[in-house]
Each structure stands twice: as C-alpha cells, then as structure tokens.
Design a protein around this motif. Structure first.
Motif, PDB file in Angstrom:
ATOM      1  N   VAL A   1     -15.075   5.958   4.099  1.00 58.98           N
ATOM      2  CA  VAL A   1     -13.741   6.074   3.496  1.00 58.98           C
ATOM      3  C   VAL A   1     -13.135   4.685   3.349  1.00 58.98           C
ATOM      4  CG1 VAL A   1     -11.469   7.132   3.725  1.00 58.98           C
ATOM      5  CG2 VAL A   1     -13.476   8.284   4.687  1.00 58.98           C
ATOM      6  N   SER A   2     -12.725   4.352   2.137  1.00 53.66           N
ATOM      7  CA  SER A   2     -12.134   3.026   1.924  1.00 53.66           C
ATOM      8  C   SER A   2     -10.626   3.082   2.073  1.00 53.66           C
ATOM      9  CB  SER A   2     -12.479   2.506   0.530  1.00 53.66           C
ATOM     10  OG  SER A   2     -11.529   2.973  -0.416  1.00 53.66           O
ATOM     11  N   GLU A   3     -10.019   1.936   2.257  1.00 47.21           N
ATOM     12  CA  GLU A   3      -8.568   1.807   2.162  1.00 47.21           C
ATOM     13  C   GLU A   3      -8.194   1.894   0.679  1.00 47.21           C
ATOM     14  OE1 GLU A   3      -6.075   0.917   4.763  1.00 47.21           O
ATOM     15  OE2 GLU A   3      -7.685   1.996   5.774  1.00 47.21           O
ATOM     16  N   PRO A   4      -6.925   2.221   0.387  1.00 45.47           N
ATOM     17  CA  PRO A   4      -6.516   2.238  -1.036  1.00 45.47           C
ATOM     18  C   PRO A   4      -6.344   0.815  -1.545  1.00 45.47           C
ATOM     19  CG  PRO A   4      -4.680   2.866   0.375  1.00 45.47           C
ATOM     20  CD  PRO A   4      -5.861   2.652   1.286  1.00 45.47           C
ATOM     21  N   ASP A   5      -7.436   0.057  -1.562  1.00 49.24           N
ATOM     22  CA  ASP A   5      -7.360  -1.379  -1.835  1.00 49.24           C
ATOM     23  C   ASP A   5      -7.762  -1.770  -3.245  1.00 49.24           C
ATOM     24  OD1 ASP A   5      -6.446  -1.961   0.653  1.00 49.24           O
ATOM     25  OD2 ASP A   5      -8.345  -2.710   1.455  1.00 49.24           O
TER      26      ASP A   5
ATOM     27  N   MET B   1       6.393   0.814 -19.514  1.00 49.91           N
ATOM     28  CA  MET B   1       6.507   0.365 -18.130  1.00 49.91           C
ATOM     29  C   MET B   1       5.175  -0.232 -17.683  1.00 49.91           C
ATOM     30  SD  MET B   1       7.776   2.491 -14.829  1.00 49.91           S
ATOM     31  CE  MET B   1       9.152   3.393 -15.555  1.00 49.91           C
ATOM     32  N   ASP B   2       5.248  -1.234 -16.818  1.00 52.82           N
ATOM     33  CA  ASP B   2       4.035  -1.864 -16.311  1.00 52.82           C
ATOM     34  C   ASP B   2       3.639  -1.197 -14.996  1.00 52.82           C
ATOM     35  OD1 ASP B   2       1.946  -3.572 -16.006  1.00 52.82           O
ATOM     36  OD2 ASP B   2       3.143  -5.161 -15.087  1.00 52.82           O
ATOM     37  N   PHE B   3       2.471  -0.583 -14.995  1.00 55.00           N
ATOM     38  CA  PHE B   3       2.032   0.145 -13.800  1.00 55.00           C
ATOM     39  C   PHE B   3       0.917  -0.589 -13.063  1.00 55.00           C
ATOM     40  CE2 PHE B   3       3.718   3.637 -16.397  1.00 55.00           C
ATOM     41  CZ  PHE B   3       4.548   4.239 -15.452  1.00 55.00           C
ATOM     42  N   GLU B   4       0.885  -0.342 -11.775  1.00 50.30           N
ATOM     43  CA  GLU B   4      -0.235  -0.834 -10.981  1.00 50.30           C
ATOM     44  C   GLU B   4      -1.040   0.370 -10.527  1.00 50.30           C
ATOM     45  OE1 GLU B   4      -0.844  -4.083  -7.533  1.00 50.30           O
ATOM     46  OE2 GLU B   4       0.540  -2.476  -7.021  1.00 50.30           O
ATOM     47  N   THR B   5      -2.362   0.253 -10.584  1.00 51.23           N
ATOM     48  CA  THR B   5      -3.238   1.342 -10.176  1.00 51.23           C
ATOM     49  C   THR B   5      -3.653   1.154  -8.714  1.00 51.23           C
ATOM     50  OG1 THR B   5      -4.102   1.432 -12.406  1.00 51.23           O
ATOM     51  CG2 THR B   5      -5.427   2.462 -10.706  1.00 51.23           C
ATOM     52  N   VAL B   6      -3.691   2.250  -7.988  1.00 50.49           N
ATOM     53  CA  VAL B   6      -4.136   2.194  -6.593  1.00 50.49           C
ATOM     54  C   VAL B   6      -5.290   3.187  -6.418  1.00 50.49           C
ATOM     55  CG1 VAL B   6      -3.511   2.553  -4.177  1.00 50.49           C
ATOM     56  CG2 VAL B   6      -1.847   1.542  -5.765  1.00 50.49           C
ATOM     57  N   ILE B   7      -6.436   2.685  -5.990  1.00 48.09           N
ATOM     58  CA  ILE B   7      -7.613   3.551  -5.868  1.00 48.09           C
ATOM     59  C   ILE B   7      -8.241   3.419  -4.473  1.00 48.09           C
ATOM     60  CG2 ILE B   7      -9.952   4.035  -6.762  1.00 48.09           C
ATOM     61  CD1 ILE B   7      -8.983   2.694  -9.416  1.00 48.09           C
ATOM     62  N   GLY B   8      -8.599   4.544  -3.917  1.00 44.44           N
ATOM     63  CA  GLY B   8      -9.382   4.576  -2.676  1.00 44.44           C
ATOM     64  C   GLY B   8     -10.582   5.482  -2.905  1.00 44.44           C
ATOM     65  N   LEU B   9     -11.725   5.151  -2.317  1.00 45.49           N
ATOM     66  CA  LEU B   9     -12.919   5.967  -2.556  1.00 45.49           C
ATOM     67  C   LEU B   9     -13.468   6.570  -1.261  1.00 45.49           C
ATOM     68  CD1 LEU B   9     -14.957   3.781  -5.091  1.00 45.49           C
ATOM     69  CD2 LEU B   9     -13.328   5.583  -5.595  1.00 45.49           C
ATOM     70  N   GLU B  10     -13.982   7.777  -1.405  1.00 48.02           N
ATOM     71  CA  GLU B  10     -14.704   8.414  -0.306  1.00 48.02           C
ATOM     72  C   GLU B  10     -16.136   8.594  -0.770  1.00 48.02           C
ATOM     73  OE1 GLU B  10     -12.826  12.134   0.681  1.00 48.02           O
ATOM     74  OE2 GLU B  10     -10.887  11.132   0.884  1.00 48.02           O
ATOM     75  N   VAL B  11     -17.049   7.980  -0.055  1.00 50.88           N
ATOM     76  CA  VAL B  11     -18.457   8.063  -0.449  1.00 50.88           C
ATOM     77  C   VAL B  11     -19.239   8.858   0.586  1.00 50.88           C
ATOM     78  CG1 VAL B  11     -20.559   6.693  -0.729  1.00 50.88           C
ATOM     79  CG2 VAL B  11     -18.428   5.952  -1.803  1.00 50.88           C
ATOM     80  N   HIS B  12     -20.049   9.780   0.099  1.00 41.47           N
ATOM     81  CA  HIS B  12     -20.965  10.513   0.963  1.00 41.47           C
ATOM     82  C   HIS B  12     -22.373  10.036   0.666  1.00 41.47           C
ATOM     83  CE1 HIS B  12     -17.563  13.330   1.261  1.00 41.47           C
ATOM     84  NE2 HIS B  12     -18.070  13.607   2.440  1.00 41.47           N
TER      85      HIS B  12
ATOM     86  N   ALA C   1     -12.807  10.103  -5.661  1.00 40.97           N
ATOM     87  CA  ALA C   1     -11.842   9.007  -5.814  1.00 40.97           C
ATOM     88  C   ALA C   1     -10.416   9.515  -5.671  1.00 40.97           C
ATOM     89  CB  ALA C   1     -12.033   8.343  -7.176  1.00 40.97           C
ATOM     90  N   ASN C   2      -9.609   8.777  -4.928  1.00 41.43           N
ATOM     91  CA  ASN C   2      -8.174   9.047  -4.867  1.00 41.43           C
ATOM     92  C   ASN C   2      -7.478   8.007  -5.713  1.00 41.43           C
ATOM     93  OD1 ASN C   2      -7.813  11.293  -2.951  1.00 41.43           O
ATOM     94  ND2 ASN C   2      -8.889   9.908  -1.563  1.00 41.43           N
ATOM     95  N   VAL C   3      -6.649   8.470  -6.641  1.00 45.62           N
ATOM     96  CA  VAL C   3      -6.011   7.502  -7.538  1.00 45.62           C
ATOM     97  C   VAL C   3      -4.535   7.832  -7.754  1.00 45.62           C
ATOM     98  CG1 VAL C   3      -6.878   8.768  -9.557  1.00 45.62           C
ATOM     99  CG2 VAL C   3      -6.135   6.414  -9.838  1.00 45.62           C
TER     100      VAL C   3
ATOM    101  N   LYS D   1     -11.552  -8.684  -0.328  1.00 38.58           N
ATOM    102  CA  LYS D   1     -11.966  -7.732   0.698  1.00 38.58           C
ATOM    103  C   LYS D   1     -11.450  -6.353   0.360  1.00 38.58           C
ATOM    104  CE  LYS D   1     -12.230 -10.411   4.951  1.00 38.58           C
ATOM    105  NZ  LYS D   1     -11.618 -10.697   6.248  1.00 38.58           N
ATOM    106  N   ILE D   2     -12.337  -5.377   0.395  1.00 41.05           N
ATOM    107  CA  ILE D   2     -11.916  -3.987   0.275  1.00 41.05           C
ATOM    108  C   ILE D   2     -12.101  -3.352   1.654  1.00 41.05           C
ATOM    109  CG2 ILE D   2     -12.300  -1.771  -0.882  1.00 41.05           C
ATOM    110  CD1 ILE D   2     -11.337  -4.003  -2.793  1.00 41.05           C
ATOM    111  N   GLY D   3     -11.017  -2.888   2.212  1.00 39.08           N
ATOM    112  CA  GLY D   3     -11.059  -2.356   3.576  1.00 39.08           C
ATOM    113  C   GLY D   3     -11.805  -1.032   3.675  1.00 39.08           C
ATOM    114  N   ILE D   4     -12.518  -0.871   4.783  1.00 37.88           N
ATOM    115  CA  ILE D   4     -13.153   0.419   5.094  1.00 37.88           C
ATOM    116  C   ILE D   4     -12.320   1.036   6.222  1.00 37.88           C
ATOM    117  CG2 ILE D   4     -15.240   1.563   5.954  1.00 37.88           C
ATOM    118  CD1 ILE D   4     -16.202   0.216   3.619  1.00 37.88           C
TER     119      ILE D   4
END
Lengths: 95, 476
Positions: B154-158, B1-12, B195-197, B115-118
């Motif tokens: 905190v980023s968007e899951p972009d 199956m072809d998957f797409e990855t979705v990642i959002g990051l939280e940086v301190h 990281a949220n993935v 653009k990666i959303g914040i």
C-alpha cells in the motif's frame, strides 16, 4: 443500553443470519449484558500491559514450502450442495 | 480551476512459492479446476492453517527492497465477508499488525529523484476464481487460486499524476521480478493494482473525496483509467456535481470507469485476530539473513552501469529494466570490452528483433558470446558497421556465429591497399570535375568519393582505409 436492536439486526445480516423479532429482542438483551460485563473489565488498570491476541504463548509456527498431494477435484466437490463438471455451482454473483 | 491530482496505489503480488500460504497444495497456474484444493483451502470445519515460512521470507525481501521497517511482531487477522470465491467466509490477511511499514520507492525522472512512500506491506491469501454463466443465473467456482500467497503493498497518496503512478508501478514490478518472488504477469493476475484517486484545488491542504479504481490489467490501463477518472472528477466539480466515495470498475473496451454500486454495507469487515494462527516474531538475525541474500536492485544496477560502463542514464535504464537483459549486456561487455557499442547493438538491433517477435531476451537466438564476437570483428576491421547490420540480422534468424555468416556470405572486407588504390584511381579519372571542386576547397565532395568507392566495392571496402587512401590520393 449498550446496543440497540437495530445493531443486532445489522450484525445478523452481516453474518447472513435470519432472526425473528423475538430473537432480536432476546439477543439484544443478552449482548447488552455481555457488553456491560466488558465495561467492568475495562475498569481494570492495564497500563503497561501488552495487548494479547492469543491465549497460548506459541509463536512462529511454520511449514516448509513443500507440495503434498491435494485431495483431487472429485473429492473436493463431493460435499458441495451443487456442482457441475469440475466446478462448484452457485447462484449468479456479479458486481 | 487548477486542480492537483492525488493518487495512492494498492498492489497485490502473488508470491512465487511452490505451495499455498496455509496448506501444501500447489500454487501452479492453469491446473484443471479445483484440482489444487484440500480441506484447509476449501475452508472445511475443524482444519488448521499453518503458515508457509517462505511467504514470510519473500515478503521480508520486498520490505527490505522498498526500505520498510519490518515489525518485530506481526499477526494475521480475519477479514469477514461473504462471496463465493472465498469458501471460509473470511479472508486471512493482516490488519492492525502488518509485517512491514514506513518504506519508500525512489522514482528517477531525468535525474530528479522523488520518494513515493510505502504505508505498509502485509501478507494475505488470494481468493478463488468465478466464471459467470452467460445464459443461466449461475456462476462456477474454481478454488485453485484460493490460498495462493499474496503480499499487498500500500502506497502513501504521494503520486501527483497518472504518469507518476505508472512509473511507480513499473518500479515496484521491476523490484518484485528482480527479487524473483513474483512473476509479474499482469494478464494472469499475478500482479494486480487498485488505485485511489482524488483531486483538489491546487494549494488546498485537505484531500478531496476519492474513488477506488479496479480492474486494470496493464500499466497502460492503469494510466488510462486514472486519466479518465481525473477528467470525470474535474467535470463533476466544475459543473456543480459531487464526487461519491465509491469503487469504480475500468471498462477497457469503452475506455471509461463505471460505478460498482452494491456491496456498500459489505465494507464492514469486522477484522479480528485469527485465533488459528500464532503471532510471527522477526528478530534482527532473521532480517539480516534475508538482507544478505538480496540481489542487486534495479536502481543500484542502473547507477553502477552509468558509473562502471560510462553509458548514458537512458541506456542504463533500458538495459536494467529486465534483469536477464542486464545480465546479457554485462556478458557482451565482458567479452567485447566495448560498453557503449554493446549497448547500441542491444538497444538497437537486438531489441528491435525481439520486440517484433514479442520474444524475451532469455530466448534470444543471438548468444551474448556471438554478439561480442561481432563487435570484435568490427573493431578489428574485418567487417564494416554496415556489413554488421546484415550479419546481426542473420545471426538472429539462424543463431549462427558471425564468423560462419561472414564466411558463407563472402562478406569479407577489402583491406588490400593495392586493390583499393586501383579502384580509387579509376574513380578519380572518371570524376575529374568533382576532383577539381575538392581541390578547390569544397570538402563536402569527399563524401561523394567515399560513396563511389563503397558502390564499386559493394560496401566491402574497409571504411578507415578508404578514408585514408582517398585523402592521400585526392590531395594530388
């Protein structure tokens, strides 16, 4: 009922409070009364009223970024139930 | 199956203030345990926290640099949980009303911008440090870090790949360091990333179940952990398993992520506004004052370098990755007036030396002025490019000026025509066969003669002059 005894037990656990069965019963009833009273407040029309989080009308209380003396390790540790060397000592926590 | 990855990051990111966020204790790293503490950061009953104004200004800088909207009003909230590194039993953070929202960071990959959303940037306090005893069932607590100011970004899951996540992280890091509000040290923990993935079949709109990854202390580890986790999730889905929403810890040595288990119920943080801290109002005047003092940011600098110095985007990217390096480059250009040549020397030799010694450009023994002098000496024909390679290495080793090194080593170029004509004459005499070939039209042989002259002069002949003379003399 606005709140169950299970919820009271859960909240007590989150606050690390040990409550007896009898206390749970008592607090459930008391909390229920409080929540019912809140419901009464909810009857008031607050449309157009900004929510407030503080009872005093003070904003922007700041401090300058200036180092002042800390109280030192010895004094910091002096109230601790357990300490060793320069550290506080606690039961092992790992996760 | 072809998957797409979705990642959002939280940086301190730890803010580079002198004092903690709510008290006057020092934020200095490495003090003896519990020496930077006071009743406020120890969480003693009856104390009152007072907000460090500089933390708000630093957070505002980051908000503006990442194109966020700064809220006119924001406030602090208590995040309640019990852990020994948090003496109060709650962390002071921001929840319903953060400082800033709706921003973005531009990623530039080979000229394509994305653009990666914040989602938000908020202020909070750091927790202390725990050391676990290896032999006894106890842990030791150092509260020096408790109350050190943090901003959480905190980023968007972009993001759609681990590489993109690493790229975003590098850009954020770069901006923080450019703004001089965070030292960016990942090993010491002043810049941390969770990281949220999740994965989903390509084309599906809904997000899959995500896991949260922690404990990655380098850009490389963030990417590795994400790569591993994506494979793990794909394997689960393809083999009929289910992904559980949980926190997983990256194990660097094993190269895997492990479930953290426990603490599930502790996720009920019961946030509420902190009654000890009054709301913060930020007006337009304050925002503009902070905006006026923003330095040139990495992306703007990159674009300016390409335009102003006519260097490739790649060069501009390398040179602006570190503000000090960019300043060094500009200094060399100003003194040598040779932007591309300067870029070549810095990206080639100078950075190679520095990388070998793991040195920062700030501690480079070659002063910008000396490098510019060397470039000028090549332009003037005083030394050849080949000699310069040797000179620059000596400059790095000794910190001496190129003029001194040239003098000491006797590396002066032969620019005396008479002397070179003599040398070339004898080479032509000794290699008649090649001369005939050249005159017969085989122009490649020209290189052979250049080589012979250089050999005879030990590389000291001025190359332009050699070319000129050879052409004339070989023509017969």
């Amino acid at each position: 009922m606005k709140i169950s005894s299970r919820e009271v037990e859960y909240v007590a656990h989150l606050a690390r409070l040990e409550v007896t069965e009898k206390e749970t019963e008592k607090f459930t009833a008391q909390l229920n009364d409080i929540l019912l009273y809140i419901d009464k407040l909810n009857e008031l029309d607050t449309k157009g009223v900004e929510p407030m989080s503080h009872a005093i009308a003070v904003t922007n209380a700041f401090r300058e970024d200036k180092i002042l003396d800390s109280i030192g390790t010895q004094q910091s540790l002096s109230n601790a139930p357990d300490a060793r060397g320069e550290f506080f000592r606690v039961p092992k926590v790992i996760d | 199956m072809d998957f797409e990855t979705v990642i959002g990051l939280e940086v301190h990111a730890q803010m580079l203030t002198d004092t903690k966020i709510f008290c006057n204790c020092s934020t200095k790293f490495g003090g003896s345990p519990n020496s930077h503490t006071c009743p406020v950061c120890l969480g003693m009953p009856g104390v009152l926290p007072v907000l460090n104004k500089k933390v708000v200004e630093y957070a505002m800088k980051m908000a503006l640099a990442t194109n966020c909207i700064i809220n006119k009003s924001c406030e602090f909230a208590r995040k309640n949980y019990f852990y020994p590194d948090l003496p109060k039993g709650y962390q002071i953070s921001q929840y319903a009303y953060p400082l800033a929202e709706y921003g973005y960071v531009l990623l530039d990959t080979n000229g394509t911008q994305r653009k990666i959303g914040i989602t938000r940037i908020h202020m909070e306090e750091d927790a202390g440090k725990l050391l676990h005893d290896e032999h006894n069932p106890v842990s030791y607590v150092d509260l020096n870090r408790t109350g050190v100011p943090l901003i959480e970004i905190v980023s968007e899951p972009d993001m759609r790949s681990p590489e993109e996540a690493a790229d975003y992280l590098k850009r954020l890091h770069e901006i923080l360091v450019y703004l001089e509000i965070c030292d960016g040290n990942m090993e010491e923990g002043s810049f941390r990333c969770d990281a949220n993935v999740s994965i989903r079949p390509r084309g599906q709109k809904e997000y899959g179940t995500r896991t949260e990854l922690k404990n990655m202390n380098s850009f490389r580890n963030v990417q590795r952990a994400l790569e591993y986790e994506i494979k793990r999730q794909q394997y689960l889905v393809e083999n009929g398993g289910t992904i559980v929403q949980e926190t997983r810890l990256w194990d660097d040595a094993q190269g895997v992520t492990n479930s953290m288990r426990s603490k599930e119920e502790a996720h009920d943080y019961r946030y509420f506004p902190d009654p000890d801290l009054v709301p913060i109002l930020v007006d337009e005047v304050w925002v503009e004052k902070v905006r006026e003092n923003l330095p040139e940011l990495p992306l703007a600098k990159r674009e300016r370098f390409v335009k102003e110095y006519q260097i490739p985007a790649y060069d501009a990217g390398v040179l602006t990755a570190d503000k000090a390096l960019a300043n060094y480059y500009e200094e060399v250009v100003k003194l040598s007036l040779k932007p591309k040549v300067a870029s070549n020397w810095i990206m080639g030799d100078v950075m190679r030396f520095l990388n070998e010694d793991k040195l920062d450009i700030r501690r480079c023994p070659i002063k910008a002025e000396s490098l510019a002098d060397m470039i000028r000496l090549i332009e003037e024909g005083a030394i050849s490019g080949k000699m310069a390679k040797e000179v620059v290495e000596d400059m790095y080793k000794t910190g001496k000026s190129p003029q001194d090194i040239i003098k000491e080593k006797g590396l002066v170029q032969i620019t005396d025509e008479g002397e070179l004509i003599k040398t070339i004459t004898s080479i032509i005499e000794a290699n008649q066969a090649q001369v005939a070939e050249y005159r017969g039209g085989k122009e490649k042989v020209f290189g052979f003669f250049v080589g012979q002259v250089m050999k005879a002069t030990k590389g000291k002949a001025n190359p332009q002059l050699v070319n000129e003379l050879l052409k004339k003399m070989l023509a017969g």
